[in-house]
Structures are given as C-alpha cells and as structure tokens.
Design a protein around this motif. Structure first.
Motif, PDB file in Angstrom:
ATOM      1  N   LEU A  99       0.836  -1.204   0.000  1.00 15.49           N
ATOM      2  CA  LEU A  99       0.000   0.000   0.000  1.00 15.49           C
ATOM      3  C   LEU A  99       0.870   1.252   0.000  1.00 15.49           C
ATOM      4  N   GLU A 100       1.894   1.277   0.829  1.00 15.79           N
ATOM      5  CA  GLU A 100       2.773   2.451   0.883  1.00 15.79           C
ATOM      6  C   GLU A 100       3.481   2.677  -0.450  1.00 15.79           C
ATOM      7  N   GLN A 101       3.897   1.594  -1.114  1.00 14.67           N
ATOM      8  CA  GLN A 101       4.538   1.724  -2.421  1.00 14.67           C
ATOM      9  C   GLN A 101       3.563   2.268  -3.456  1.00 14.67           C
ATOM     10  N   ASP A 102       2.328   1.770  -3.424  1.00 13.30           N
ATOM     11  CA  ASP A 102       1.315   2.232  -4.380  1.00 13.30           C
ATOM     12  C   ASP A 102       0.955   3.693  -4.138  1.00 13.30           C
ATOM     13  N   LYS A 109      -5.540  12.320  -5.004  1.00 14.71           N
ATOM     14  CA  LYS A 109      -6.252  11.937  -3.792  1.00 14.71           C
ATOM     15  C   LYS A 109      -7.291  10.853  -4.062  1.00 14.71           C
ATOM     16  N   LYS A 110      -7.968  10.947  -5.193  1.00 18.46           N
ATOM     17  CA  LYS A 110      -9.009   9.974  -5.518  1.00 18.46           C
ATOM     18  C   LYS A 110      -8.409   8.586  -5.681  1.00 18.46           C
ATOM     19  N   GLU A 111      -7.302   8.516  -6.376  1.00 20.97           N
ATOM     20  CA  GLU A 111      -6.662   7.219  -6.592  1.00 20.97           C
ATOM     21  C   GLU A 111      -6.098   6.667  -5.281  1.00 20.97           C
ATOM     22  N   GLN A 112      -5.570   7.544  -4.443  1.00 22.45           N
ATOM     23  CA  GLN A 112      -5.042   7.111  -3.153  1.00 22.45           C
ATOM     24  C   GLN A 112      -6.157   6.530  -2.278  1.00 22.45           C
ATOM     25  N   LYS A 113      -7.327   7.166  -2.307  1.00 22.68           N
ATOM     26  CA  LYS A 113      -8.466   6.651  -1.536  1.00 22.68           C
ATOM     27  C   LYS A 113      -8.883   5.277  -2.040  1.00 22.68           C
ATOM     28  N   GLN A 114      -8.839   5.083  -3.364  1.00 21.74           N
ATOM     29  CA  GLN A 114      -9.201   3.787  -3.929  1.00 21.74           C
ATOM     30  C   GLN A 114      -8.202   2.705  -3.501  1.00 21.74           C
ATOM     31  N   LEU A 115      -6.924   3.067  -3.440  1.00 22.90           N
ATOM     32  CA  LEU A 115      -5.902   2.112  -3.010  1.00 22.90           C
ATOM     33  C   LEU A 115      -6.097   1.722  -1.554  1.00 22.90           C
TER      34      LEU A 115
END
Length: 204
Positions: A99-102, A109-115
């Motif tokens: 998760l940290e790498q992704d 922000k939107k993509e980070q929330k999805q991850l």
C-alpha cells in the motif's frame, strides 16, 4: 669533485628505491583445485588474494529446562497461538508495504483513496474468513506481532488509513472484547514469543 660525485650517487640510489617502491605488486592468487568451480569474493592482503564468502547467520539455542509441567504446557499453548497468528501478521506487513509503495506512485487523492479502500477490503475479507475465529489471547498476540512486523501499532495503521475517528471507534470495540489496538511489541518483555518466531522457520 668527489663530494659532488658521492652526492649524485646518493640521489640516484634514493630515486631508484622510490621507483621500486611505486611499482605495483602483482597479486598472488591461490592455486585452483580440481573441484574449485564456485566464484567467490576475494581481498588483497599485501599482494596475496584471500578468497572469502559470506555465511548465513546461525542461531544456537540451548535446550530449555522447565520448572514444572504446567510451565511447559503454558509455553506450548503460547507456541500454538503464535504459530496460529504469525501468517496474518506477515500478510499485514506485506499488504501494508505494498500500500505504501502504491501510494507513493500517485499524488491524486481519488486514486489514493481507492488504493486504501482496496487494501481495507482485502484485510476485511481475511478477517471475515479466518481472523474472526481467533480467541482473545490469539488476538492480543496478533496486535503485538503486527507492531513487530510493520513497526506500527494496529491503532496507528487504522488511524493513517481510515482516520482518527475510525481508529478511536475500533479501539473502543476492541477494548470491549479484551483487545488493545495500541499494544506494542518488546523482544525483551516478549522473549518467549521472540524465541518461538526465530525457531519456527518463518524467516528461512
């Protein structure tokens, strides 16, 4: 005149010695044997090449002497519980590192929330399949092992991924059933757990 000749001779001798000292020495390699086919590193020790190779760490443990059958039985129960939950702690470590790498690869922000949502779903799915069947003791050990493997408490992980309110809510629920998401791991205090992990083969 003789003095000048002697002086000139001394200069030539000193110069010759200095040139000889600056000549590179040819390293001497050990003679190869009939079965020497493995390449290894070497170190130049005053012109002699000494081969060497790095060996894996070997831990030696003495046979434990129990004070009583009850103490041995308690240790066996602890070993069973540690071996039961250790795979979950290792899963959490690998998934959290992924998760940290992704998250580091994107600034949206939107993509980070999805991850984060995907990671949360995978952990919840594992919880619904297996972790919910753990005993209170096994759950307590698991929170310690997550801190050991990830370097952060379960509370900190939830706070970072879900927010402070979610972490606070999860902690209240955990405390009701006898857990503490803020449990930390100390290899000195938890030396029996540390010994079990190191002799269990998880890191071979």
């Amino acid at each position: 005149m003789k003095f000048k000749g002697l002086f000139f001779l001394c200069i030539v001798m000193i110069y010759g010695v200095s040139l000889h000292a600056q000549e590179p020495t040819v390293p001497v390699f050990p003679k190869l044997g009939k079965s020497d086919t493995i390449r290894v590193a070497s170190t130049n020790d005053n012109g002699v090449m000494i081969p060497w190779m790095q060996l894996n760490e070997v831990n030696i443990y003495a046979a434990r002497i129990w004070k009583s059958p009850a103490e041995q039985a308690a240790y066996n129960r602890l070993r069973y519980n540690v071996l039961k939950v250790m795979p979950y702690a290792l899963f959490a470590k690998r998934r959290y590192e992924q998760l940290e790498q992704d998250l580091a690869k994107t600034s949206e922000k939107k993509e980070q929330k999805q991850l984060v949502k995907q990671c949360d779903k995978e952990i919840k799915d594992m919880f619904n399949r297996e972790i919910k069947e753990l005993t209170i003791t096994q759950g307590q050990i698991l929170t310690k092992l997550i801190d050991r493997e990830v370097g952060r408490t379960t509370y900190d992980i939830v706070k970072q991924t879900k927010g402070g309110f979610a972490a606070f809510s999860y902690q209240i629920v955990a405390r009701v059933v006898g857990h503490n998401l803020k449990s930390t791991y100390d290899p000195n205090t938890d030396r029996d757990i540390e010994s079990i992990i190191r002799t269990s083969g998880f890191y071979q």
